[in-house]
Design a protein around this motif. Structure first.
Motif, PDB file in Angstrom:
ATOM      1  N   ASP A  95       0.825  -1.205   0.000  1.00 46.36           N
ATOM      2  CA  ASP A  95       0.000   0.000   0.000  1.00 46.36           C
ATOM      3  C   ASP A  95       0.863   1.261   0.000  1.00 46.36           C
ATOM      4  O   ASP A  95       0.603   2.220  -0.736  1.00 46.36           O
ATOM      5  N   HIS A  96       1.888   1.266   0.840  1.00 41.27           N
ATOM      6  CA  HIS A  96       2.722   2.457   0.956  1.00 41.27           C
ATOM      7  C   HIS A  96       3.643   2.631  -0.250  1.00 41.27           C
ATOM      8  O   HIS A  96       3.964   3.760  -0.623  1.00 41.27           O
ATOM      9  N   LEU A  97       4.046   1.543  -0.863  1.00 38.87           N
ATOM     10  CA  LEU A  97       4.897   1.658  -2.045  1.00 38.87           C
ATOM     11  C   LEU A  97       4.149   2.282  -3.214  1.00 38.87           C
ATOM     12  O   LEU A  97       4.685   3.116  -3.940  1.00 38.87           O
ATOM     13  N   VAL A  98       2.902   1.874  -3.397  1.00 42.12           N
ATOM     14  CA  VAL A  98       2.139   2.463  -4.504  1.00 42.12           C
ATOM     15  C   VAL A  98       1.917   3.948  -4.255  1.00 42.12           C
ATOM     16  O   VAL A  98       1.959   4.760  -5.191  1.00 42.12           O
ATOM     17  N   ASP A  99       1.719   4.342  -2.994  1.00 41.23           N
ATOM     18  CA  ASP A  99       1.596   5.762  -2.664  1.00 41.23           C
ATOM     19  C   ASP A  99       2.896   6.506  -2.961  1.00 41.23           C
ATOM     20  O   ASP A  99       2.884   7.628  -3.472  1.00 41.23           O
TER      21      ASP A  99
END
Length: 243
Positions: free
Chosen positions: A210-214
């Motif tokens: 989730d945080h990588l895509v952000d």
């Protein structure tokens, strides 16, 4: 396996979809002349046709092919690979987008100093393996089937390469303002992974992707809530400030 299993999809398909699926099926018979195409060409044509009429999702994975086509997992992955090879050549941006999508997926697990990434598309897996090798890490023994086992250092390098220039400039600007003029983007990424890993210990499998895509889509702004912790992580020298 009989034709009846496709009947519902055929009956529900729009006329345009039926025409396109028939065109795809017949096109394989014209390569180069009727009856000369190899069996794999007809298999690829049939898979594409089944996607057009909605029997298979547009971006099918091997599990969907195993279930709906009654074939082995190995056969399914080989077929997906053949389909990908026959698509028009992708640009560097499109290839990078496919890697961002994999790393930004929900199936990213942390295993010690390694990250486990599920990669349903076999061609994307090969591209990921090549990038890991290019970063100077062993890939053959770390990749198995649809699971890539990526060393932390290789993942840091890969994420660094996949962040666009605009976001990189913003990251460096923010780090400089925080008094970290010598920190590279890769140093920031490493600190970011450590911070998120500690924050969500026990549920990292969901949170990291989730945080990588952000991070890919919004850069530094996406991790504003962790910025202070990342900066502290760097200042405390728990990660190398300069990669």
């Amino acid at each position: 396996m009989g034709l009846h299993q496709y009947s519902e999809a055929i009956n529900a398909a729009r006329p345009e979809a039926l025409r396109e699926s028939l065109r795809l099926l017949l096109a394989a018979h014209a390569l180069p002349v009727f009856g000369a195409a190899k069996a794999v060409e007809h298999e690829v044509a049939a898979l594409n046709a089944l996607q057009v009429i909605g029997y298979l999702p547009e971006r099918s994975d091997e599990f969907e092919l195993v279930e709906k086509l009654r074939i082995t997992k190995t056969k399914a992955r080989n077929l997906l690979y053949q389909v990908a090879l026959r698509q028009q050549g992708q640009s560097v941006t499109e290839i990078d987008d496919s890697l961002r999508a994999v790393l930004g997926g929900r199936h990213v697990l942390k295993d010690g100093s390694f990250f486990l990434v599920e990669v349903p598309d076999p061609l994307t897996m090969d591209r990921l393996r090549r990038r890991v090798r290019a970063a100077g890490y062993l890939s053959d023994g770390s990749f198995s089937g649809a699971i890539a086992r990526i060393p932390e250092g290789a993942l840091v390098t890969l994420i660094d390469e996949l962040i666009d220039k605009h976001h990189k400039q913003e990251i460096l600007k923010r780090l400089h303002k925080a008094g970290l003029a010598d920190v590279s983007v890769s140093g920031f990424v490493k600190a970011f992974l450590i911070t998120v890993g500690k924050k969500y210990a026990g549920e990292v499998g969901v949170r990291i992707g989730d945080h990588l895509v952000d991070l890919f889509e919004h850069g530094y702004a996406s991790i504003a809530q962790y910025a202070g912790e990342v900066v502290n992580q760097l200042k405390s020298s728990q990660v190398s400030a300069v990669e």
